[in-house]
Motif scaffolding. Structure first.
Motif: not given
Ligand SMILES: Cc1ncc(COP(=O)(O)O)c(C=O)c1O
Length: 387
Positions: A94-96, A99, A127-129, A180, A185, A213, A215-216, A242
């Protein structure tokens, strides 16, 4: 009543099928998906190459654990490192978790510099998780509420304010900056064009790790494979998830230089992370990016959306601003005129899937979206914001 915990509050709709930019519900009704499962299904639902990859790999081997070498994982690591100018990869689910790996690397980096109370600078509204470390890094009190004590190393500064970071230049406890490139988010907040470059310079001057980050914002969402490539910079750590798996759960923490050397045997791990299935699928995702010229489509459709929006919607008294980078789209609305809290449901009734963040519409449509589908999307947005 369901036996699910109450942490989600799902809309009253269940989807049973997806094709491209469209989802079909249990009654056979089709919806235009302008959210891609929150920026995940970037190549569209049921992309034939991804379906084939899942089927083929699942016939061979799903999982072995990281106790053994995994060929698909090694191949994907090499490919991603080449594409991102990185040295090493760690795969998560996952993204979290991607991170989390970055945060653990920052801790080990602090130890290597004899810093015992490290500080990581992160951004307000970022937002990081949702894990304990990543919610501590997140700059939104609604995500943190009820979860104190938080990890104390995260110090939040205003996003897109280089002076706010520069103030810490003399602070010997700072070890990293984690941002980010575009805040997702928070409602698609795009910084000034040289902000990321200026942060890079401060990180170099101060020997701080630069953690991005993506992730998005990564995996083509902004029109480059990685969002920071617009700025021609390379961070020390790049986190992805993602869209990397187009729906199968995979995250990656890529690192270069010193940051790539911090994790040693036994310091980190994951049972599922980087298994043969998900890493095989992620390689197929990269194939599709190359074969189908996805990034070209993102740039073309981004420009088309922007010009259509400006000619048909921008003048509406409800609209305050359009924030767009590739196909990461935020539309700021005037809350005094329109009740934004009702818009997700109103869109759903018009068979349109979007997200509302504060006073903004956020859209992350599949990167394969066509002009025809953008025309439909524009019509639906007009209907949505017409009071
Ligand atoms: C920039 C960012 N980092 C981390 C996450 C967390 O990712 P995950 O929900 O896959 O743990 C998200 C989720 O929306 C995100 O947008």
């Amino acid at each position: 009543m369901s036996n699910l915990m109450s942490n989600y509050y799902p809309l009253e709709v269940t989807f049973v099928k997806g094709r491209g930019c469209w989802l079909t519900d249990t009654s056979g009704i089709e919806y235009l998906d302008a959210l891609s499962g929150i920026g995940v299904v970037n190549l569209g639902h049921s992309h034939p190459a991804i379906t084939k990859s899942i089927v083929d790999q699942s016939k061979e081997l799903l999982h072995t654990s990281n106790v053994y070498r995994i060929a698909n994982q090694e191949k994907l690591a090499t490919r991603l490192c080449n594409l991102a100018n990185m040295d090493k990869a760690f795969f998560s689910n996952s993204g979290a978790e991607a991170n989390e790996a970055a945060i653990k690397i920052a801790r080990l980096y602090a130890r290597s510099k004899n810093i015992h109370n490290p500080i990581v600078l992160t951004a307000n509204k970022g937002f990081h998780g949702r894990t304990m470390a990543t919610l501590s890094a997140t700059g939104q009190s609604k995500v943190q509420e009820g979860f104190a004590p938080l990890m104390s190393e995260f110090v939040h500064v205003d996003f897109d304010d280089i002076d706010a970071i520069n103030k810490y230049s003399k602070n010997k406890d700072v070890v990293a900056v984690m941002l980010e490139p575009v805040q997702g988010e928070a409602g698609v907040i795009i910084p000034q064009s040289d902000y990321l470059n200026r942060v890079q310079i401060l990180c170099e001057q101060n020997e701080w790790l630069y953690i991005l980050d993506e992730v998005q914002a990564g995996m083509g969402r902004t029109g480059r494979l990685f969002a920071h490539q617009h700025n021609k910079i390379t961070p020390d750590i790049l986190c992805l998830a993602k869209g990397l798996g187009n729906g199968v759960p995979i995250g990656a923490c890529l690192a270069k230089g010193k940051a790539a050397e911090m994790l040693t045997p036994g310091t980190h791990g994951s049972t599922f992370g980087g298994n043969p299935l998900v890493t095989g699928v992620a390689s197929s995702v990269l194939d599709v990016f190359e074969n189908d010229l996805i990034l070209d489509n993102v740039m073309k459709m981004s420009q088309y959306f922007e010009s259509e929006f400006k000619s048909k919607i921008m003048s509406s008294s409800v609209v305050r601003e359009l924030r767009i980078k590739g196909l990461m789209i935020g539309i700021g609305l005037d809350e005094n005129i329109i009740d934004c809290s009702k818009l997700t449901q109103k869109a759903l009734e018009d068979k349109l899937l979007i997200n509302i963040t504060g006073n903004s519409i956020r859209m992350l449509p599949p990167l394969i979206i066509s002009k025809k589908e953008i025309d439909i999307l524009i019509k639906k947005i007009i209907k949505l914001i017409t009071i």
